[in-house]
Design a protein around this motif. Structure first.
Motif, short mmCIF file in Angstrom:
data_model
loop_
_atom_site.label_atom_id
_atom_site.label_comp_id
_atom_site.label_asym_id
_atom_site.label_seq_id
_atom_site.Cartn_x
_atom_site.Cartn_y
_atom_site.Cartn_z
N VAL A 94 0.83 -1.20 0.00
CA VAL A 94 0.00 0.00 0.00
C VAL A 94 0.87 1.26 0.00
O VAL A 94 0.58 2.24 -0.70
N GLY A 95 1.96 1.25 0.77
CA GLY A 95 2.84 2.40 0.82
C GLY A 95 3.47 2.71 -0.53
O GLY A 95 3.50 3.87 -0.96
N LEU A 96 3.94 1.68 -1.22
CA LEU A 96 4.53 1.87 -2.55
C LEU A 96 3.48 2.36 -3.55
O LEU A 96 3.74 3.26 -4.35
N ALA A 97 2.29 1.73 -3.50
CA ALA A 97 1.23 2.15 -4.42
C ALA A 97 0.82 3.59 -4.17
O ALA A 97 0.62 4.38 -5.11
N ALA A 98 0.68 3.96 -2.89
CA ALA A 98 0.29 5.33 -2.56
C ALA A 98 1.36 6.33 -2.98
O ALA A 98 1.04 7.44 -3.43
N ALA A 99 2.62 5.94 -2.83
CA ALA A 99 3.72 6.83 -3.23
C ALA A 99 3.69 7.07 -4.74
O ALA A 99 3.91 8.19 -5.22
N ARG A 100 3.40 6.01 -5.50
CA ARG A 100 3.33 6.16 -6.96
C ARG A 100 2.09 6.97 -7.35
O ARG A 100 2.17 7.85 -8.22
N ILE A 101 0.97 6.66 -6.74
CA ILE A 101 -0.27 7.38 -7.07
C ILE A 101 -0.13 8.86 -6.73
O ILE A 101 -0.57 9.73 -7.49
N GLY A 102 0.51 9.16 -5.61
CA GLY A 102 0.72 10.55 -5.24
C GLY A 102 1.54 11.30 -6.28
O GLY A 102 1.22 12.44 -6.64
N HIS A 103 2.57 10.65 -6.78
CA HIS A 103 3.40 11.27 -7.82
C HIS A 103 2.61 11.48 -9.10
O HIS A 103 2.70 12.54 -9.74
N VAL A 104 1.83 10.47 -9.49
CA VAL A 104 1.04 10.57 -10.73
C VAL A 104 0.02 11.70 -10.62
O VAL A 104 -0.17 12.47 -11.57
N LEU A 105 -0.64 11.82 -9.47
CA LEU A 105 -1.64 12.88 -9.29
C LEU A 105 -1.00 14.26 -9.33
O LEU A 105 -1.60 15.22 -9.84
N GLN A 106 0.22 14.37 -8.82
CA GLN A 106 0.93 15.65 -8.86
C GLN A 106 1.25 16.08 -10.29
O GLN A 106 1.39 17.27 -10.58
N HIS A 107 1.36 15.09 -11.19
CA HIS A 107 1.72 15.38 -12.59
C HIS A 107 0.66 14.79 -13.53
O HIS A 107 1.00 14.23 -14.57
N ALA A 108 -0.59 14.93 -13.14
CA ALA A 108 -1.68 14.32 -13.91
C ALA A 108 -1.70 14.78 -15.35
O ALA A 108 -1.95 13.99 -16.27
N GLY A 109 -1.42 16.04 -15.59
CA GLY A 109 -1.44 16.56 -16.96
C GLY A 109 -0.40 15.90 -17.84
O GLY A 109 -0.66 15.61 -19.01
N SER A 110 0.78 15.65 -17.29
CA SER A 110 1.85 15.02 -18.06
C SER A 110 1.52 13.56 -18.36
O SER A 110 1.78 13.07 -19.47
N PHE A 111 0.94 12.86 -17.39
CA PHE A 111 0.62 11.44 -17.59
C PHE A 111 -0.61 11.25 -18.47
O PHE A 111 -0.81 10.17 -19.02
N ALA A 112 -1.45 12.28 -18.58
CA ALA A 112 -2.69 12.14 -19.34
C ALA A 112 -2.43 11.79 -20.80
O ALA A 112 -3.20 11.02 -21.41
N GLU A 145 0.19 10.14 -21.96
CA GLU A 145 0.83 8.82 -22.04
C GLU A 145 0.49 8.02 -20.79
O GLU A 145 1.35 7.77 -19.95
N PRO A 146 -0.77 7.61 -20.63
CA PRO A 146 -1.19 6.95 -19.39
C PRO A 146 -0.44 5.65 -19.09
O PRO A 146 -0.35 5.25 -17.92
N TRP A 147 0.10 5.00 -20.11
CA TRP A 147 0.83 3.75 -19.88
C TRP A 147 2.05 3.97 -18.99
O TRP A 147 2.51 3.04 -18.31
N ARG A 148 2.56 5.20 -18.95
CA ARG A 148 3.75 5.48 -18.16
C ARG A 148 3.48 5.45 -16.66
O ARG A 148 4.42 5.50 -15.86
N VAL A 149 2.23 5.38 -16.28
CA VAL A 149 1.91 5.23 -14.85
C VAL A 149 2.59 3.97 -14.31
O VAL A 149 3.00 3.91 -13.15
N LEU A 150 2.73 2.95 -15.16
CA LEU A 150 3.33 1.68 -14.75
C LEU A 150 4.84 1.64 -14.94
O LEU A 150 5.48 0.66 -14.56
N GLU A 194 17.56 5.69 -15.39
CA GLU A 194 16.61 6.32 -16.32
C GLU A 194 15.73 7.32 -15.58
O GLU A 194 15.26 7.06 -14.48
N ILE A 195 15.52 8.47 -16.19
CA ILE A 195 14.75 9.52 -15.56
C ILE A 195 13.47 9.76 -16.34
O ILE A 195 13.46 9.69 -17.57
N SER A 196 12.39 10.01 -15.63
CA SER A 196 11.11 10.25 -16.29
C SER A 196 10.99 11.73 -16.65
O SER A 196 11.70 12.59 -16.12
N ARG A 197 10.06 12.02 -17.52
CA ARG A 197 9.80 13.41 -17.91
C ARG A 197 9.44 14.26 -16.69
O ARG A 197 9.89 15.41 -16.56
N GLU A 198 8.63 13.71 -15.79
CA GLU A 198 8.17 14.46 -14.63
C GLU A 198 9.31 14.74 -13.65
O GLU A 198 9.43 15.86 -13.14
#
Length: 271
Positions: A50-68, A70-75, A250-254
């Motif tokens: 749960v901690g790892l999932a929440a940490a990832r979800i928190g990051h994705v929500l902070q950069h929702a526009g960028s992930f929108a 390319e949603p596959w990059r959430v994984l 490797e570094i992500s766009r966000e």
């Protein structure tokens, strides 16, 4: 740079500290499960997930526009991108739920969480350095034969160390080239490590990559200067050329955008 290596394995300092904290947390919970209550073992496993999932979800929500776009990059968790606050919130929720069921178990579970937090902080303190390393004094040859220096030109610089044989390097280069083309107030330098001119030029041509400033470092002088223990490595240099931050792997766009914003903020450049 802030990194740790064990044989063929290399980790960014923050990522290594997080792994160390997770290991200590699970080990402490395992000991308590044997000595206090075996339910703590199952609880710790779920808490880690749960901690790892929440940490990832928190990051994705902070950069929702960028992930929108390319949603596959959430994984694409191998690129990094986790929110410390999101992870802490996820762990806190699971801990509170356990405490509501049993105060005794909640207290022991909290002890294992504290052990993990202390281990994370201690590992980060031991592996992270805030030393302002100066830029290298030597010049590097570009693909056209001219020479240039790296950093210290009065503008913040993103320095990427890469090689054509490195899969993570090849994956992140197009994104970094794109971001470099639309970032006017920060210089990007792409320093190939250990390869010859023809190899680099042929690769860039075959991939139709236009790097704003590609330099050659066949003797790995930059990797040595910055103590880069693996590739790719991205260094963030202040306007005077001193090292202001780093990212190994490797570094992500966000994450790259976040690091650039931090670099610009340090230099007093408006976003």
């Amino acid at each position: 740079m802030n990194a740790v290596s064990f044989g063929p394995f290399a980790f960014d300092a923050e990522r290594f500290a997080a792994i160390a904290g997770m290991v200590v947390f699970l080990a402490a919970a395992s000991v308590l499960a044997h000595r206090v209550d075996d339910r703590l073992g199952r609880w710790s496993s779920w808490t880690a997930v749960v901690g790892l999932a929440a940490a990832r979800i928190g990051h994705v929500l902070q950069h929702a526009g960028s992930f929108a776009s390319e949603p596959w990059r959430v994984l694409a968790v191998w690129q990094g991108g986790f929110s410390w606050s999101g992870g802490a919130a996820g762990v806190a929720v699971i801990l509170v739920l356990l405490f509501l069921r049993s105060r005794k178990l909640g207290a022991w579970a909290a002890a294992s969480v504290v052990a993990g937090v202390v281990a994370t902080a201690a590992t980060l303190a031991l592996t992270y350095s805030s030393a302002r390393l100066p830029p290298p004094t030597c010049a590097f040859r570009m693909l056209d034969g001219a020479e240039t220096t790296v950093g210290g030109n009065g503008r913040p610089t993103v320095l990427n160390l890469w090689a054509t044989w490195c899969p993570p390097c090849r994956r992140e280069l197009p994104m970094m080239a794109e971001l470099a083309a639309r970032t006017a107030d920060v210089d990007f330098v792409f320093a190939n490590q250990g390869e010859q001119t023809a190899t680099v030029a042929d690769y860039l041509r075959s991939e139709n990559l236009d790097l704003p400033l590609a330099v050659l470092d066949p003797q790995l002088l930059l990797s040595s200067h910055y103590s880069a223990v693996g590739l790719p490595a991205t260094l963030f240099l202040a306007a005077d050329g001193t090292l202001a931050g780093s990212h190994l792997g490797e570094i992500s766009r966000e994450v790259l955008a976040e690091k650039i914003d931090e670099l610009k903020f340090q230099q007093g450049i408006s976003r």
